[in-house]
Design a protein around this motif. Structure first.
Motif, PDB file in Angstrom:
ATOM      1  N   LEU A  87     -45.792  12.188 -39.225  1.00 32.15           N
ATOM      2  CA  LEU A  87     -45.603  12.470 -40.644  1.00 32.15           C
ATOM      3  C   LEU A  87     -45.013  13.865 -40.823  1.00 32.15           C
ATOM      4  O   LEU A  87     -45.149  14.732 -39.948  1.00 32.15           O
ATOM      5  CB  LEU A  87     -46.939  12.357 -41.383  1.00 32.15           C
ATOM      6  N   PRO A  88     -44.344  14.131 -41.951  1.00 35.54           N
ATOM      7  CA  PRO A  88     -43.693  15.428 -42.165  1.00 35.54           C
ATOM      8  C   PRO A  88     -44.698  16.550 -42.395  1.00 35.54           C
ATOM      9  O   PRO A  88     -45.899  16.320 -42.499  1.00 35.54           O
ATOM     10  CB  PRO A  88     -42.830  15.181 -43.411  1.00 35.54           C
ATOM     11  N   GLY A  89     -44.155  17.767 -42.491  1.00 35.23           N
ATOM     12  CA  GLY A  89     -45.008  18.932 -42.673  1.00 35.23           C
ATOM     13  C   GLY A  89     -45.258  19.643 -41.353  1.00 35.23           C
ATOM     14  O   GLY A  89     -44.725  19.253 -40.297  1.00 35.23           O
ATOM     15  N   ASN A  90     -46.072  20.684 -41.376  1.00 35.38           N
ATOM     16  CA  ASN A  90     -46.322  21.484 -40.188  1.00 35.38           C
ATOM     17  C   ASN A  90     -47.100  20.688 -39.144  1.00 35.38           C
ATOM     18  O   ASN A  90     -48.187  20.185 -39.400  1.00 35.38           O
ATOM     19  CB  ASN A  90     -47.114  22.750 -40.570  1.00 35.38           C
ATOM     20  N   ARG A  91     -46.541  20.602 -37.936  1.00 32.18           N
ATOM     21  CA  ARG A  91     -47.206  19.913 -36.829  1.00 32.18           C
ATOM     22  C   ARG A  91     -47.580  20.871 -35.708  1.00 32.18           C
ATOM     23  O   ARG A  91     -48.020  20.435 -34.634  1.00 32.18           O
ATOM     24  CB  ARG A  91     -46.282  18.829 -36.254  1.00 32.18           C
ATOM     25  N   ASP A  92     -47.398  22.161 -35.908  1.00 38.46           N
ATOM     26  CA  ASP A  92     -47.627  23.153 -34.854  1.00 38.46           C
ATOM     27  C   ASP A  92     -49.103  23.547 -34.843  1.00 38.46           C
ATOM     28  O   ASP A  92     -49.514  24.486 -35.519  1.00 38.46           O
ATOM     29  CB  ASP A  92     -46.733  24.367 -35.099  1.00 38.46           C
ATOM     30  N   SER A  93     -49.894  22.832 -34.061  1.00 37.79           N
ATOM     31  CA  SER A  93     -51.339  23.084 -34.047  1.00 37.79           C
ATOM     32  C   SER A  93     -51.684  24.425 -33.410  1.00 37.79           C
ATOM     33  O   SER A  93     -52.674  25.066 -33.796  1.00 37.79           O
ATOM     34  CB  SER A  93     -52.074  21.949 -33.323  1.00 37.79           C
ATOM     35  N   LYS A  94     -50.879  24.895 -32.452  1.00 33.16           N
ATOM     36  CA  LYS A  94     -51.148  26.204 -31.843  1.00 33.16           C
ATOM     37  C   LYS A  94     -51.004  27.315 -32.872  1.00 33.16           C
ATOM     38  O   LYS A  94     -51.873  28.188 -32.998  1.00 33.16           O
ATOM     39  CB  LYS A  94     -50.208  26.450 -30.666  1.00 33.16           C
ATOM     40  N   THR A  95     -49.911  27.297 -33.637  1.00 31.51           N
ATOM     41  CA  THR A  95     -49.728  28.312 -34.681  1.00 31.51           C
ATOM     42  C   THR A  95     -50.835  28.227 -35.716  1.00 31.51           C
ATOM     43  O   THR A  95     -51.313  29.254 -36.217  1.00 31.51           O
ATOM     44  CB  THR A  95     -48.355  28.142 -35.346  1.00 31.51           C
ATOM     45  N   ALA A  96     -51.266  27.010 -36.047  1.00 31.52           N
ATOM     46  CA  ALA A  96     -52.335  26.852 -37.034  1.00 31.52           C
ATOM     47  C   ALA A  96     -53.592  27.597 -36.625  1.00 31.52           C
ATOM     48  O   ALA A  96     -54.322  28.129 -37.470  1.00 31.52           O
ATOM     49  CB  ALA A  96     -52.642  25.371 -37.243  1.00 31.52           C
ATOM     50  N   LEU A  97     -53.869  27.668 -35.320  1.00 30.67           N
ATOM     51  CA  LEU A  97     -55.073  28.362 -34.854  1.00 30.67           C
ATOM     52  C   LEU A  97     -55.028  29.855 -35.180  1.00 30.67           C
ATOM     53  O   LEU A  97     -56.070  30.473 -35.412  1.00 30.67           O
ATOM     54  CB  LEU A  97     -55.251  28.164 -33.353  1.00 30.67           C
ATOM     55  N   TYR A  98     -53.830  30.441 -35.192  1.00 26.71           N
ATOM     56  CA  TYR A  98     -53.725  31.861 -35.519  1.00 26.71           C
ATOM     57  C   TYR A  98     -53.959  32.121 -37.007  1.00 26.71           C
ATOM     58  O   TYR A  98     -54.137  33.269 -37.408  1.00 26.71           O
ATOM     59  CB  TYR A  98     -52.357  32.398 -35.089  1.00 26.71           C
ATOM     60  N   PHE A  99     -53.951  31.073 -37.804  1.00 28.18           N
ATOM     61  CA  PHE A  99     -54.296  31.218 -39.214  1.00 28.18           C
ATOM     62  C   PHE A  99     -55.718  30.741 -39.503  1.00 28.18           C
ATOM     63  O   PHE A  99     -56.124  30.690 -40.658  1.00 28.18           O
ATOM     64  CB  PHE A  99     -53.296  30.449 -40.081  1.00 28.18           C
ATOM     65  N   ARG A 100     -56.457  30.379 -38.462  1.00 24.85           N
ATOM     66  CA  ARG A 100     -57.855  29.982 -38.627  1.00 24.85           C
ATOM     67  C   ARG A 100     -58.807  30.988 -37.981  1.00 24.85           C
ATOM     68  O   ARG A 100     -59.845  31.315 -38.543  1.00 24.85           O
ATOM     69  CB  ARG A 100     -58.073  28.603 -37.993  1.00 24.85           C
TER      70      ARG A 100
END
Length: 384
Positions: A87-100
């Motif tokens: 599905l569309p949208g952000n799929r970068d789970s590694k980058t997401a961790l830096y915002f968590r």
């Protein structure tokens, strides 16, 4: 209607989804009374990617067009679901961790940006060692927390012991300690697109979310760019540097900073909708619908062009109202003493976030008058 998979629930986003002719399917943790009448699956832990993935597969949703999260706890899982479902949208789970993760985030922001000193702590980390490293006053909180939940200011060994008692047995990367920053807190809500700041506003808290989590009244108001030109320039520069360094995807973001006499100190940044009534006050002040932007990004669409955020006709603010000290306040009492753009007050209902049993939105052409009004309403709420 096509389906939007949503991690968590908030009624204002639900309304925005239905305006876009989307049918939400919610993944929620109990209690679930608020989602009665909606399609949903209960999960024990919204951050457990395996659990939310199983819930989505079991629901057999054939017409899913996107995934989004209403809060920080679902940001990482949303990226994983997008990967799995293509599905569309952000799929970068590694980058997401830096915002968590608070430690990962503060470790990666540019070195010249002031921020609290931050480190992971284990159950056997001593108070003395932390005080020597972080100062006599420091903060203990979950590394991936949100809304100041289970966050405590520590000034003594006794405070430290009480803070740890609130936290279950934990891993070596679950809890952080940070040096305490004694300065007023403001936040930047905005839209980040194609590696650049597309639009932003700035809002000032009247008390910190931490104070509100411990019994204070959460309130905030939009700041006037003309009155705070230097602060806006500094905050926008900091925002661009942080989001660039962290590799932010196209997103709606919420960034908190401390504005002290010595300049700005970075707090933290999230890639999700702002909480409380910030989306509403931004739309009322600037005409920017952050709900609609978030939905467009989740659909892989180009958001509508945002208007200039320079000089609005009126500035708006909000107050999350608590039960009064006397226990006798009614909505009519508020209406008899103040003028509101919006007001709801139901003290007999179970409290929501930050102990709220209602909310108020007020506005003024002058920021100082708006601030006085909000402070007066908060005092009235507290005193009853």
């Amino acid at each position: 209607m096509p389906t939007m998979i949503v991690l968590g629930y908030r009624p204002d986003l639900d309304e925005a989804l239905r305006r876009r002719n989307l049918d939400p399917y919610y993944l929620v943790q109990p209690p679930t009374a608020s989602v009665v009448g909606r399609r949903f699956t209960r999960v024990t832990d919204i951050e457990n990617v395996q659990e939310i993935s199983r819930a989505v597969l079991a629901a057999d949703i054939e017409d899913a067009v996107g995934v989004l999260s209403v809060h920080e706890m679902g940001v990482f899982g949303a990226t994983c679901l997008r990967q799995q479902l293509n599905l569309p949208g952000n799929r970068d789970s590694k980058t997401a961790l830096y915002f968590r993760d608070k430690y990962l985030q503060k470790s990666k922001v540019p070195s010249h940006i002031k921020r609290a000193r931050c480190r992971y702590i284990a159950r056997d980390t001593s108070f003395t060692g932390l005080a020597e490293e972080l100062g006599d006053t420091f903060v203990v909180k979950p590394a991936t927390g949100a809304g100041s939940l289970r966050t405590n200011i520590v000034r003594s060994p006794e405070d430290y012991a009480r803070a740890l008692e609130q936290l279950p047995d934990h891993s070596d990367v679950e809890i952080v300690a940070e040096s305490f920053v004694a300065a007023p807190e403001v936040y930047v809500d905005g839209i980040w697109r194609k590696g650049a700041l597309q639009w932003s506003s700035m809002t000032r808290y009247h008390v910190s979310p931490l104070a509100a989590a411990h019994g204070g009244i959460l309130a905030a108001h939009i700041l006037d760019r003309r009155r705070h030109a230097t602060l806006f320039r500094q905050a926008e520069t900091l925002t661009e540097q942080v989001l660039t360094r962290l590799g932010a995807p196209d997103c709606v973001f919420h960034l908190e900073v401390f504005a002290g006499d010595g300049g700005l100190t970075f707090g933290e940044c999230a890639i999700r909708l702002p909480g409380a009534l910030s989306p509403q006050t931004n739309k009322l002040t600037f005409g920017v619908d952050l709900f609609d932007v978030e939905i467009s990004l989740a659909l892989g669409e180009e958001p509508e062009r945002t208007p200039d955020s320079g000089a609005p006709e009126r500035l708006y603010g909000y107050i999350l109202l608590r039960p009064s000290g006397s226990g006798e306040l009614t909505q009519k009492d508020f209406e008899s003493n103040f003028l509101f753009d919006q007001l709801t007050y139901t003290p007999d209902k179970p409290p929501g976030p930050y102990g709220s049993v209602g909310h108020a939105i007020v506005s003024d052409q002058d920021e100082l008058e708006l601030r006085k009004t909000i402070e007066a309403i908060a005092r009235f709420n507290e005193a009853g």
